[in-house]
Design an enzyme around this catalytic site. Structure first.
Site, PDB file in Angstrom:
ATOM      1  N   HIS A  50     -51.245   8.179   1.867  1.00 55.92           N
ATOM      2  CA  HIS A  50     -50.175   7.851   2.988  1.00 55.92           C
ATOM      3  C   HIS A  50     -50.577   7.876   4.180  1.00 55.92           C
ATOM      4  O   HIS A  50     -50.859   8.941   5.010  1.00 55.92           O
ATOM      5  CB  HIS A  50     -48.985   8.755   2.930  1.00 55.92           C
ATOM      6  CG  HIS A  50     -47.738   8.435   3.417  1.00 55.92           C
ATOM      7  ND1 HIS A  50     -46.477   8.058   3.160  1.00 55.92           N
ATOM      8  CD2 HIS A  50     -47.612   8.315   4.803  1.00 55.92           C
ATOM      9  CE1 HIS A  50     -45.767   7.964   4.072  1.00 55.92           C
ATOM     10  NE2 HIS A  50     -46.398   7.935   5.131  1.00 55.92           N
ATOM     11  N   HIS A  52     -50.921   5.064   7.921  1.00 55.84           N
ATOM     12  CA  HIS A  52     -50.956   3.715   8.213  1.00 55.84           C
ATOM     13  C   HIS A  52     -51.620   3.181   9.209  1.00 55.84           C
ATOM     14  O   HIS A  52     -52.517   3.962   9.740  1.00 55.84           O
ATOM     15  CB  HIS A  52     -49.516   4.061   9.339  1.00 55.84           C
ATOM     16  CG  HIS A  52     -48.205   4.574   8.322  1.00 55.84           C
ATOM     17  ND1 HIS A  52     -47.313   3.410   8.235  1.00 55.84           N
ATOM     18  CD2 HIS A  52     -47.826   5.417   8.026  1.00 55.84           C
ATOM     19  CE1 HIS A  52     -46.385   4.130   7.600  1.00 55.84           C
ATOM     20  NE2 HIS A  52     -46.608   5.424   7.705  1.00 55.84           N
ATOM     21  N   ARG A 105     -53.684  -8.184  18.684  1.00 57.11           N
ATOM     22  CA  ARG A 105     -53.204  -9.524  18.882  1.00 57.11           C
ATOM     23  C   ARG A 105     -53.944 -10.665  18.411  1.00 57.11           C
ATOM     24  O   ARG A 105     -53.753 -11.794  18.259  1.00 57.11           O
ATOM     25  CB  ARG A 105     -53.284  -9.731  20.469  1.00 57.11           C
ATOM     26  CG  ARG A 105     -52.216  -8.823  21.231  1.00 57.11           C
ATOM     27  CD  ARG A 105     -52.256  -9.103  22.656  1.00 57.11           C
ATOM     28  NE  ARG A 105     -51.472  -7.920  23.273  1.00 57.11           N
ATOM     29  CZ  ARG A 105     -50.912  -8.050  24.464  1.00 57.11           C
ATOM     30  NH1 ARG A 105     -51.653  -8.898  25.361  1.00 57.11           N
ATOM     31  NH2 ARG A 105     -50.515  -7.003  24.974  1.00 57.11           N
ATOM     32  N   ASP A 172     -45.446  -2.566   3.939  1.00 58.87           N
ATOM     33  CA  ASP A 172     -44.347  -2.213   3.958  1.00 58.87           C
ATOM     34  C   ASP A 172     -43.156  -3.064   4.900  1.00 58.87           C
ATOM     35  O   ASP A 172     -43.872  -3.812   5.888  1.00 58.87           O
ATOM     36  CB  ASP A 172     -44.388  -0.722   4.421  1.00 58.87           C
ATOM     37  CG  ASP A 172     -44.581  -0.679   5.964  1.00 58.87           C
ATOM     38  OD1 ASP A 172     -45.296  -1.325   6.603  1.00 58.87           O
ATOM     39  OD2 ASP A 172     -44.244   0.588   6.813  1.00 58.87           O
ATOM     40  N   HIS A 233     -40.778   5.187   2.176  1.00 57.37           N
ATOM     41  CA  HIS A 233     -40.478   6.283   2.750  1.00 57.37           C
ATOM     42  C   HIS A 233     -39.103   6.542   2.428  1.00 57.37           C
ATOM     43  O   HIS A 233     -38.391   5.827   2.426  1.00 57.37           O
ATOM     44  CB  HIS A 233     -40.732   6.156   4.154  1.00 57.37           C
ATOM     45  CG  HIS A 233     -42.100   6.045   4.968  1.00 57.37           C
ATOM     46  ND1 HIS A 233     -42.829   5.064   4.564  1.00 57.37           N
ATOM     47  CD2 HIS A 233     -42.756   6.890   5.810  1.00 57.37           C
ATOM     48  CE1 HIS A 233     -43.972   5.146   5.230  1.00 57.37           C
ATOM     49  NE2 HIS A 233     -44.000   6.300   5.903  1.00 57.37           N
ATOM     50  N   GLU A 236     -37.630  11.399   5.008  1.00 57.05           N
ATOM     51  CA  GLU A 236     -38.290  11.916   6.449  1.00 57.05           C
ATOM     52  C   GLU A 236     -37.310  12.733   7.076  1.00 57.05           C
ATOM     53  O   GLU A 236     -37.460  13.668   8.011  1.00 57.05           O
ATOM     54  CB  GLU A 236     -39.210  10.829   6.756  1.00 57.05           C
ATOM     55  CG  GLU A 236     -40.183  11.388   7.854  1.00 57.05           C
ATOM     56  CD  GLU A 236     -41.023  10.048   8.171  1.00 57.05           C
ATOM     57  OE1 GLU A 236     -40.848   8.845   8.151  1.00 57.05           O
ATOM     58  OE2 GLU A 236     -41.804  10.354   9.148  1.00 57.05           O
TER      59      GLU A 236
HETATM   60  O1  LIG Z   1     -42.615  -5.018  14.467  1.00 54.86           O
HETATM   61  C1  LIG Z   1     -41.540  -5.026  15.012  1.00 54.86           C
HETATM   62  O2  LIG Z   1     -41.419  -6.054  15.604  1.00 54.86           O
HETATM   63  C2  LIG Z   1     -40.513  -3.924  14.539  1.00 54.86           C
HETATM   64  C3  LIG Z   1     -39.588  -4.426  15.062  1.00 54.86           C
HETATM   65  C4  LIG Z   1     -38.310  -3.534  14.830  1.00 54.86           C
HETATM   66  C5  LIG Z   1     -38.781  -2.428  13.998  1.00 54.86           C
HETATM   67  C6  LIG Z   1     -40.001  -1.882  13.651  1.00 54.86           C
HETATM   68  C7  LIG Z   1     -40.429  -0.753  13.159  1.00 54.86           C
HETATM   69  O3  LIG Z   1     -39.601   0.003  12.775  1.00 54.86           O
HETATM   70  C8  LIG Z   1     -41.603  -0.542  12.738  1.00 54.86           C
HETATM   71  C9  LIG Z   1     -41.768   0.856  12.394  1.00 54.86           C
HETATM   72  C10 LIG Z   1     -43.146   0.962  11.727  1.00 54.86           C
HETATM   73  O4  LIG Z   1     -43.735   2.509  11.498  1.00 54.86           O
HETATM   74  C11 LIG Z   1     -44.482   2.744  10.691  1.00 54.86           C
HETATM   75  N1  LIG Z   1     -44.825   4.172  10.633  1.00 54.86           N
HETATM   76  C12 LIG Z   1     -45.865   4.921  10.862  1.00 54.86           C
HETATM   77  N2  LIG Z   1     -45.713   6.100  10.536  1.00 54.86           N
HETATM   78  C13 LIG Z   1     -44.388   6.336  10.093  1.00 54.86           C
HETATM   79  C14 LIG Z   1     -43.513   7.321   9.570  1.00 54.86           C
HETATM   80  O5  LIG Z   1     -44.175   8.543   9.576  1.00 54.86           O
HETATM   81  N3  LIG Z   1     -42.492   7.262   8.998  1.00 54.86           N
HETATM   82  C15 LIG Z   1     -41.944   5.696   9.040  1.00 54.86           C
HETATM   83  N4  LIG Z   1     -42.444   4.721   9.478  1.00 54.86           N
HETATM   84  C16 LIG Z   1     -43.798   5.050  10.027  1.00 54.86           C
HETATM   85  C17 LIG Z   1     -44.224   1.750   9.504  1.00 54.86           C
HETATM   86  O6  LIG Z   1     -45.126   1.365   8.818  1.00 54.86           O
HETATM   87  C18 LIG Z   1     -43.255   0.756  10.043  1.00 54.86           C
HETATM   88  O7  LIG Z   1     -43.705  -0.253  10.193  1.00 54.86           O
HETATM   89  C19 LIG Z   1     -41.064  -2.686  13.862  1.00 54.86           C
HETATM   90 ZN   LIG Z   2     -45.576   7.054   6.935  1.00 58.27          ZN
END
Ligand SMILES: O=C(O)c1cccc(C(=O)CC[C@H]2O[C@@H](n3cnc4c(=O)[nH]cnc43)[C@H](O)[C@@H]2O)c1
Ligand SMILES: [Zn+2]
Length: 376
Positions: A50, A52, A105, A172, A233, A236
């Protein structure tokens, strides 16, 4: 500087500059870890299940990308990153996380990041890692989908050849981005012309509050039908009902975090009976304030209930940790010696989606390392 990044003999904290002797913070190194155990962990062959992709960008990579893109608000100075990576709550963490996503980018940025993440894993004796990647975040920011897949695959192959670390992908859905992101993610994961060779699983990340899991069922059904394993997930930042949803609606085979499962004895019994592992990331839970202190972390309750626990780092530089430090934290919380730590490493390999021969190879390595360590 906030003290939760202070890790004198632990991982490269976000700054990488923490002075030796800095008082340990709540997630920093523990005096209570037995002498020699950190050295044992550092050399132990491990699997990381796990972690990212963007959340693994080292301070050096983040500052290099920030310097390339001066319009970004992400600091270019690695020391300033320590404060930047200090979160008031989970929502703040996601806001900062997305500002780092904005730095990726070009396909070359993607390749560089992926290759460097593998290098950092290899340095910690990680033999196998399932890296969670959010392709939607990159394609919607304009990176060509074909070029994106080529970049991660190119880095995966180079990393395996050069460092011996085997990488696999979990794509994801960023749940809060809605069903458009779910559709895009499942398309990228299942289209035979795009789907990368290293893809093994399908996940769901981002905030859980206000993002019910059941709405993603049709997308998980399609991913599972295409041979991907389900690893959302859940639990959490919300209660055990989210974990139940992940199990019943998304057919989860492992649960990302699953922290709140501890509040539901029936759920713990179900996880134990069906051998559904939890991907526990202790320091992450403190850094995002999902759990108040490490001593309140429910990992001990999971083990007591017979739930399979794997130890993971989630977004290590952002949380001032790495996998070796997470094993040390787990060793303290679970009062483990070398044999106990080796058992945790074995559980991660067994819970992985690596093929049987690959699992056997790492398990043999763990055994050989552990017996050599304990032979005077
Ligand atoms: O990329 C975008 O444009 C976008 C738009 C709206 C919402 C999002 C996300 O919510 C992206 C969240 C992203 O966070 C990653 N992540 C990393 N660590 C964690 C964690 O501990 N718990 C949950 N998510 C996590 C995850 O892979 C999501 O892709 C993006
Ligand atoms: Zn995570």
């Amino acid at each position: 500087m906030t003290d939760h990044h202070a890790a004198p003999d632990g991982p490269a904290a976000p700054s990488g500059l923490t002075a030796p002797g800095t008082p340990p913070g709540p997630t920093g190194p523990d005096a209570a870890v037995r002498p020699g155990l950190r050295e044992f962990i550092a050399g132990l062959p491990k699997a990381e299940l796990h972690v990212h992709h963007v959340g693994s960008a080292s301070p050096r990579i983040v500052s290099e990308l920030a310097a390339r893109h001066p319009d970004s608000k992400v600091p270019t100075d690695p020391e300033a990153l320590v404060d930047y990576f200090t979160f008031t709550d989970f929502a703040h963490f996601i806001e900062v996380y997305l500002s780092v996503v904005d730095l990726i980018r070009t396909p070359e940025d993607v390749r560089l990041l992926t290759y460097e993440v593998a290098r950092d894993l290899a340095r910690q004796q990680v033999r196998y890692a399932e890296l969670t990647i959010t392709p939607y975040s990159s394609t919607r920011r304009g990176i060509d989908e074909r070029a994106f897949m080529d970049a991660i695959e190119d880095a995966r192959k180079a990393a395996e050849a050069e460092f011996g670390t085997v990488l696999r992908w979990c794509f994801d859905i960023p749940g809060e981005a809605g069903l458009t992101s779910a559709e895009e993610t499942v398309r990228l994961a299942t289209d035979d012309r795009l789907r990368p060779e290293g893809l093994v699983s399908f996940g769901l990340g981002g905030p859980e509050i206000g993002v019910p899991r059941p709405q993603f069922k049709p997308y998980f059904d399609r991913a599972i039908a295409a041979g991907l394993r389900s690893v959302p997930h859940a639990g959490e930042t919300t209660g055990p009902e989210t974990v139940w949803d992940a199990l019943t609606e998304l057919r989860a085979e492992r649960i990302g975090h699953g922290t709140s499962s501890a509040r539901d004895p029936k759920l713990l019994a179900h996880l134990a009976e069906h051998r559904i592992p939890l991907e526990v990331c202790p320091t992450s839970n403190i850094a995002t304030r999902a759990v108040r202190t490490l001593d309140e972390h429910p990992i001990k309750e999971f083990v007591r209930a017979g739930v399979l626990v794997t130890i993971n780092s989630d977004d290590p530089p952002m949380f001032g940790t790495d996998l070796n430090n997470e094993y040390a934290v787990a060793a303290r919380l679970l009062e483990l010696d070398e044999q106990g730590v080796a058992a945790l490493a074995r559980t991660a390999v067994e819970a992985s989606f690596l093929d049987p021969a690959g699992k056997a190879r790492i398990l043999d390595e763990i055994d050989a390392y552990t017996s050599a360590w304990s032979t005077p």
